[in-house]
Design an enzyme around this catalytic site. Structure first.
Site, PDB file in Angstrom:
ATOM      1  N   ARG A  97     -26.010 -29.236   5.333  1.00  0.00           N
ATOM      2  CA  ARG A  97     -26.085 -30.565   5.937  1.00  0.00           C
ATOM      3  C   ARG A  97     -25.975 -30.474   7.458  1.00  0.00           C
ATOM      4  NH1 ARG A  97     -22.485 -34.604   2.747  1.00  0.00           N
ATOM      5  NH2 ARG A  97     -23.763 -36.038   3.956  1.00  0.00           N
ATOM      6  N   TYR A 108     -24.291 -37.672  -3.552  1.00  0.00           N
ATOM      7  CA  TYR A 108     -23.002 -37.683  -4.240  1.00  0.00           C
ATOM      8  C   TYR A 108     -23.079 -38.039  -5.725  1.00  0.00           C
ATOM      9  CZ  TYR A 108     -21.415 -37.544   0.575  1.00  0.00           C
ATOM     10  OH  TYR A 108     -21.216 -37.177   1.871  1.00  0.00           O
ATOM     11  N   ARG A 140     -20.797 -30.804  10.075  1.00  0.00           N
ATOM     12  CA  ARG A 140     -20.106 -30.623   8.795  1.00  0.00           C
ATOM     13  C   ARG A 140     -19.806 -29.143   8.496  1.00  0.00           C
ATOM     14  NH1 ARG A 140     -20.243 -35.611   6.205  1.00  0.00           N
ATOM     15  NH2 ARG A 140     -22.025 -36.898   6.790  1.00  0.00           N
ATOM     16  N   ARG A 173     -22.420 -44.979  -3.221  1.00  0.00           N
ATOM     17  CA  ARG A 173     -22.952 -44.553  -1.916  1.00  0.00           C
ATOM     18  C   ARG A 173     -23.853 -43.334  -2.052  1.00  0.00           C
ATOM     19  NH1 ARG A 173     -18.632 -40.616   1.068  1.00  0.00           N
ATOM     20  NH2 ARG A 173     -20.325 -40.512   2.542  1.00  0.00           N
ATOM     21  N   HIS A 200     -13.602 -32.372   9.016  1.00  0.00           N
ATOM     22  CA  HIS A 200     -14.246 -31.904  10.239  1.00  0.00           C
ATOM     23  C   HIS A 200     -13.576 -32.417  11.510  1.00  0.00           C
ATOM     24  CE1 HIS A 200     -17.108 -31.120   7.112  1.00  0.00           C
ATOM     25  NE2 HIS A 200     -17.227 -32.408   6.891  1.00  0.00           N
ATOM     26  N   ASN A 240     -10.363 -33.200  -1.411  1.00  0.00           N
ATOM     27  CA  ASN A 240     -11.626 -33.507  -0.748  1.00  0.00           C
ATOM     28  C   ASN A 240     -11.266 -34.443   0.399  1.00  0.00           C
ATOM     29  OD1 ASN A 240     -14.108 -34.404   0.124  1.00  0.00           O
ATOM     30  ND2 ASN A 240     -14.977 -34.580  -1.928  1.00  0.00           N
ATOM     31  N   PRO A 300     -11.527 -40.375   2.927  1.00  0.00           N
ATOM     32  CA  PRO A 300     -12.288 -41.575   3.242  1.00  0.00           C
ATOM     33  C   PRO A 300     -13.672 -41.619   2.594  1.00  0.00           C
ATOM     34  CG  PRO A 300     -12.188 -40.124   5.149  1.00  0.00           C
ATOM     35  CD  PRO A 300     -11.257 -39.563   4.124  1.00  0.00           C
ATOM     36  N   ASN A 301     -14.003 -42.808   2.167  1.00  0.00           N
ATOM     37  CA  ASN A 301     -15.299 -43.180   1.588  1.00  0.00           C
ATOM     38  C   ASN A 301     -15.529 -42.636   0.189  1.00  0.00           C
ATOM     39  OD1 ASN A 301     -16.135 -44.659   3.949  1.00  0.00           O
ATOM     40  ND2 ASN A 301     -16.403 -42.671   4.929  1.00  0.00           N
ATOM     41  N   GLU A 318      -9.623 -26.758  -0.969  1.00  0.00           N
ATOM     42  CA  GLU A 318     -10.546 -27.708  -0.337  1.00  0.00           C
ATOM     43  C   GLU A 318     -11.804 -27.799  -1.198  1.00  0.00           C
ATOM     44  OE1 GLU A 318     -13.337 -27.820   3.689  1.00  0.00           O
ATOM     45  OE2 GLU A 318     -11.628 -26.460   3.616  1.00  0.00           O
ATOM     46  N   HIS A 325     -15.686 -29.966  -1.855  1.00  0.00           N
ATOM     47  CA  HIS A 325     -16.741 -30.875  -1.397  1.00  0.00           C
ATOM     48  C   HIS A 325     -17.780 -30.986  -2.493  1.00  0.00           C
ATOM     49  CE1 HIS A 325     -15.134 -30.805   2.651  1.00  0.00           C
ATOM     50  NE2 HIS A 325     -15.006 -29.496   2.511  1.00  0.00           N
ATOM     51  N   ALA A 368     -14.778 -36.816   5.543  1.00  0.00           N
ATOM     52  CA  ALA A 368     -15.085 -36.567   6.957  1.00  0.00           C
ATOM     53  C   ALA A 368     -13.893 -36.043   7.744  1.00  0.00           C
ATOM     54  CB  ALA A 368     -15.626 -37.841   7.603  1.00  0.00           C
TER      55      ALA A 368
END
Length: 140
Positions: free
Chosen positions: A104, A22, A108, A17, A77, A71, A9-10, A95, A97, A74
């Site tokens: 952060r 990012y 997270r 964003r 988590h 990736n 997501p996102n 995985e 990121h 969210a």
């Protein structure tokens, strides 16, 4: 060799964003660079903002691909379901990121998928994906 890059997501908003976290490059532009760099392998890219669609994609490729660079955004988590999907397939998952999640917010720092992934790459921006792909190539 077939590798899936799977984004949650996102991540469709990369380049737009929170550029301070990012970066300013879209994933589509970065993916073109990856395909050019790794032209000897078959790279596929899939992104969804929906947990079930990500699970379906893991099921679809999880017995026939050589690796998944994931990736989960969210969902990293929060999603036991994604961890279960990764556990259910044979294809190894790395995985990734873009940011160093441990620098952060505290929420997270916990990943539900890390225990069922081959490894974790975090904090190298878009280069995190390239590092995951390189691992699969080197261990083939």
């Amino acid at each position: 060799m077939k590798i899936l890059i799977l984004n949650g997501p996102n991540l469709n908003l990369l380049g737009v964003r929170e550029k301070s976290i990012y970066g300013s490059q879209s994933f589509e532009d970065y993916f073109k660079q990856l395909k050019a760099e790794f032209e000897a392998i078959e790279l596929e890219y899939y992104q969804s903002n929906h947990e079930g669609a990500l699970i379906d994609k893991i099921h679809e490729v999880g017995f026939s691909y050589d690796g998944i660079v994931f990736n989960a955004g969210a969902y990293t988590h929060t999603s036991v379901a994604l961890a279960d999907a990764i556990s259910a397939v044979n294809t190894p998952v790395i995985e990734v990121h873009l940011s160093n999640v441990h620098k952060r917010e505290a929420f997270r720092h916990k990943s539900f998928i890390s225990p069922v992934c081959k490894g974790v790459i975090a904090g190298f921006g878009m280069d995190s994906y390239r590092l995951g792909i390189q691992h699969f190539i080197q261990t083939k």
